[in-house]
Design a protein around this motif. Sequence first.
Motif, PDB file in Angstrom:
ATOM      1  N   VAL A 187      -4.308   6.599 -11.240  1.00  0.00           N
ATOM      2  CA  VAL A 187      -5.412   5.820 -10.505  1.00  0.00           C
ATOM      3  C   VAL A 187      -5.541   4.401 -11.587  1.00  0.00           C
ATOM      4  O   VAL A 187      -5.617   3.393 -11.010  1.00  0.00           O
ATOM      5  CB  VAL A 187      -6.454   6.236 -10.347  1.00  0.00           C
ATOM      6  CG1 VAL A 187      -7.659   5.523 -10.000  1.00  0.00           C
ATOM      7  CG2 VAL A 187      -6.243   7.524  -9.290  1.00  0.00           C
ATOM      8  N   VAL A 188      -5.781   4.651 -12.857  1.00  0.00           N
ATOM      9  CA  VAL A 188      -5.846   3.333 -13.479  1.00  0.00           C
ATOM     10  C   VAL A 188      -4.857   2.605 -13.476  1.00  0.00           C
ATOM     11  O   VAL A 188      -4.698   1.195 -13.473  1.00  0.00           O
ATOM     12  CB  VAL A 188      -6.186   3.840 -14.947  1.00  0.00           C
ATOM     13  CG1 VAL A 188      -5.798   2.620 -16.051  1.00  0.00           C
ATOM     14  CG2 VAL A 188      -7.421   4.500 -15.155  1.00  0.00           C
ATOM     15  N   SER A 189      -3.723   3.202 -13.529  1.00  0.00           N
ATOM     16  CA  SER A 189      -1.998   2.159 -13.106  1.00  0.00           C
ATOM     17  C   SER A 189      -2.285   1.535 -11.926  1.00  0.00           C
ATOM     18  O   SER A 189      -2.011   0.378 -11.724  1.00  0.00           O
ATOM     19  CB  SER A 189      -1.088   3.057 -13.409  1.00  0.00           C
ATOM     20  OG  SER A 189       0.053   2.501 -13.099  1.00  0.00           O
ATOM     21  N   MET A 190      -2.785   2.151 -10.892  1.00  0.00           N
ATOM     22  CA  MET A 190      -2.704   1.585  -9.528  1.00  0.00           C
ATOM     23  C   MET A 190      -3.871   0.410  -9.592  1.00  0.00           C
ATOM     24  O   MET A 190      -3.732  -0.470  -8.832  1.00  0.00           O
ATOM     25  CB  MET A 190      -3.049   2.377  -8.500  1.00  0.00           C
ATOM     26  CG  MET A 190      -1.872   3.272  -8.203  1.00  0.00           C
ATOM     27  SD  MET A 190      -2.081   4.430  -6.606  1.00  0.00           S
ATOM     28  CE  MET A 190      -3.135   5.663  -7.278  1.00  0.00           C
ATOM     29  N   LEU A 191      -4.981   0.676 -10.194  1.00  0.00           N
ATOM     30  CA  LEU A 191      -6.241  -0.366 -10.307  1.00  0.00           C
ATOM     31  C   LEU A 191      -5.619  -1.644 -10.933  1.00  0.00           C
ATOM     32  O   LEU A 191      -5.955  -2.614 -10.812  1.00  0.00           O
ATOM     33  CB  LEU A 191      -7.191   0.201 -10.980  1.00  0.00           C
ATOM     34  CG  LEU A 191      -8.201   1.102 -10.004  1.00  0.00           C
ATOM     35  CD1 LEU A 191      -9.163   1.659 -10.799  1.00  0.00           C
ATOM     36  CD2 LEU A 191      -8.807   0.335  -8.936  1.00  0.00           C
TER      37      LEU A 191
ATOM     38  N   VAL B  34       0.787  -1.229  -0.026  1.00  0.00           N
ATOM     39  CA  VAL B  34       0.077   0.043   0.125  1.00  0.00           C
ATOM     40  C   VAL B  34       0.923   1.135  -0.112  1.00  0.00           C
ATOM     41  O   VAL B  34       1.632   1.670   1.041  1.00  0.00           O
ATOM     42  CB  VAL B  34      -0.765   0.027   1.123  1.00  0.00           C
ATOM     43  CG1 VAL B  34      -1.766   1.181   1.303  1.00  0.00           C
ATOM     44  CG2 VAL B  34      -1.706  -1.320   1.235  1.00  0.00           C
ATOM     45  N   ASP B  35       0.937   1.791  -1.167  1.00  0.00           N
ATOM     46  CA  ASP B  35       1.807   3.052  -1.283  1.00  0.00           C
ATOM     47  C   ASP B  35       1.365   4.296  -0.994  1.00  0.00           C
ATOM     48  O   ASP B  35       0.440   4.838  -1.612  1.00  0.00           O
ATOM     49  CB  ASP B  35       2.318   3.047  -2.672  1.00  0.00           C
ATOM     50  CG  ASP B  35       3.784   3.893  -2.846  1.00  0.00           C
ATOM     51  OD1 ASP B  35       4.162   4.241  -1.912  1.00  0.00           O
ATOM     52  OD2 ASP B  35       3.955   4.245  -4.109  1.00  0.00           O
ATOM     53  N   VAL B  36       1.423   4.801   0.314  1.00  0.00           N
ATOM     54  CA  VAL B  36       1.053   5.952   0.886  1.00  0.00           C
ATOM     55  C   VAL B  36       1.599   7.195  -0.106  1.00  0.00           C
ATOM     56  O   VAL B  36       0.697   8.277  -0.272  1.00  0.00           O
ATOM     57  CB  VAL B  36       1.117   6.177   2.221  1.00  0.00           C
ATOM     58  CG1 VAL B  36       0.930   7.646   2.837  1.00  0.00           C
ATOM     59  CG2 VAL B  36       0.772   5.091   2.944  1.00  0.00           C
ATOM     60  N   ASN B  37       2.615   7.012  -0.781  1.00  0.00           N
ATOM     61  CA  ASN B  37       3.322   8.195  -1.435  1.00  0.00           C
ATOM     62  C   ASN B  37       2.317   8.703  -2.650  1.00  0.00           C
ATOM     63  O   ASN B  37       2.322   9.620  -3.066  1.00  0.00           O
ATOM     64  CB  ASN B  37       4.721   7.717  -1.974  1.00  0.00           C
ATOM     65  CG  ASN B  37       5.955   7.711  -0.653  1.00  0.00           C
ATOM     66  OD1 ASN B  37       5.863   8.353   0.189  1.00  0.00           O
ATOM     67  ND2 ASN B  37       6.761   6.843  -1.215  1.00  0.00           N
ATOM     68  N   ALA B  38       1.812   7.426  -3.091  1.00  0.00           N
ATOM     69  CA  ALA B  38       0.921   7.636  -4.487  1.00  0.00           C
ATOM     70  C   ALA B  38      -0.342   8.898  -3.950  1.00  0.00           C
ATOM     71  O   ALA B  38      -0.591   9.447  -4.590  1.00  0.00           O
ATOM     72  CB  ALA B  38       0.272   6.432  -4.927  1.00  0.00           C
ATOM     73  N   ILE B  39      -0.806   8.605  -2.657  1.00  0.00           N
ATOM     74  CA  ILE B  39      -1.683   9.560  -2.092  1.00  0.00           C
ATOM     75  C   ILE B  39      -1.399  10.804  -2.044  1.00  0.00           C
ATOM     76  O   ILE B  39      -2.069  11.745  -2.501  1.00  0.00           O
ATOM     77  CB  ILE B  39      -2.719   8.814  -0.971  1.00  0.00           C
ATOM     78  CG1 ILE B  39      -3.008   7.589  -1.183  1.00  0.00           C
ATOM     79  CG2 ILE B  39      -3.408   9.929  -0.287  1.00  0.00           C
ATOM     80  CD1 ILE B  39      -3.333   6.614  -0.035  1.00  0.00           C
ATOM     81  N   PHE B  40      -0.210  10.940  -1.575  1.00  0.00           N
ATOM     82  CA  PHE B  40       0.554  12.500  -1.452  1.00  0.00           C
ATOM     83  C   PHE B  40       0.623  13.022  -2.840  1.00  0.00           C
ATOM     84  O   PHE B  40       0.392  14.075  -2.951  1.00  0.00           O
ATOM     85  CB  PHE B  40       1.666  12.170  -0.647  1.00  0.00           C
ATOM     86  CG  PHE B  40       1.453  12.101   0.974  1.00  0.00           C
ATOM     87  CD1 PHE B  40       0.456  12.819   1.711  1.00  0.00           C
ATOM     88  CD2 PHE B  40       1.824  11.004   1.676  1.00  0.00           C
ATOM     89  CE1 PHE B  40       0.131  12.760   2.930  1.00  0.00           C
ATOM     90  CE2 PHE B  40       1.702  10.842   2.907  1.00  0.00           C
ATOM     91  CZ  PHE B  40       0.785  11.616   3.532  1.00  0.00           C
TER      92      PHE B  40
ATOM     93  N   VAL C  13      -4.007  12.488 -13.270  1.00  0.00           N
ATOM     94  CA  VAL C  13      -4.353  11.899 -12.016  1.00  0.00           C
ATOM     95  C   VAL C  13      -5.189  10.388 -12.308  1.00  0.00           C
ATOM     96  O   VAL C  13      -4.881   9.297 -11.806  1.00  0.00           O
ATOM     97  CB  VAL C  13      -5.112  12.556 -11.104  1.00  0.00           C
ATOM     98  CG1 VAL C  13      -5.770  11.826 -10.038  1.00  0.00           C
ATOM     99  CG2 VAL C  13      -4.462  13.720 -10.499  1.00  0.00           C
ATOM    100  N   LEU C  14      -6.015  10.684 -13.163  1.00  0.00           N
ATOM    101  CA  LEU C  14      -6.954   9.378 -13.737  1.00  0.00           C
ATOM    102  C   LEU C  14      -5.810   8.287 -14.428  1.00  0.00           C
ATOM    103  O   LEU C  14      -5.915   7.280 -14.001  1.00  0.00           O
ATOM    104  CB  LEU C  14      -7.651   9.832 -15.158  1.00  0.00           C
ATOM    105  CG  LEU C  14      -8.591   8.940 -15.615  1.00  0.00           C
ATOM    106  CD1 LEU C  14      -9.499   8.435 -14.430  1.00  0.00           C
ATOM    107  CD2 LEU C  14      -9.262   9.462 -16.581  1.00  0.00           C
ATOM    108  N   PHE C  15      -4.759   8.649 -15.021  1.00  0.00           N
ATOM    109  CA  PHE C  15      -3.858   7.710 -15.695  1.00  0.00           C
ATOM    110  C   PHE C  15      -3.160   6.987 -14.358  1.00  0.00           C
ATOM    111  O   PHE C  15      -2.692   5.688 -14.370  1.00  0.00           O
ATOM    112  CB  PHE C  15      -2.757   8.192 -16.584  1.00  0.00           C
ATOM    113  CG  PHE C  15      -3.125   8.277 -17.801  1.00  0.00           C
ATOM    114  CD1 PHE C  15      -3.668   6.985 -18.585  1.00  0.00           C
ATOM    115  CD2 PHE C  15      -3.178   9.547 -18.633  1.00  0.00           C
ATOM    116  CE1 PHE C  15      -4.224   7.315 -19.683  1.00  0.00           C
ATOM    117  CE2 PHE C  15      -3.749   9.543 -19.873  1.00  0.00           C
ATOM    118  CZ  PHE C  15      -4.233   8.393 -20.560  1.00  0.00           C
TER     119      PHE C  15
END
Length: 67
Positions: A49-53, A3-9, A45-47
């Motif tokens: 999120v799609v990568s993380m999904l 779970v990468d918190v850095n992605a959220i930041f 941001v959409l790209f």
Amino acid sequence: MNVDVNAIFQIAGIGIIIAMMHTVLKQMGKEDMAHWVTLIGFVVVLFMVVSMLDDLFREIKTIFLFQ
């Protein structure tokens, strides 16, 4: 999968920067450019999120298919 918190930041940082740029451009009277900046920020941001999904679904697939 971590779970990468850095992605959220990163997403939050992009949102803050885009909001500031939108506000500055709108106050300068360049509303059309402000809308384009917002749209480009949304697409970035959409790209992300799609990568993380995609990573999430691959991890789920490996867990349930025992690969």
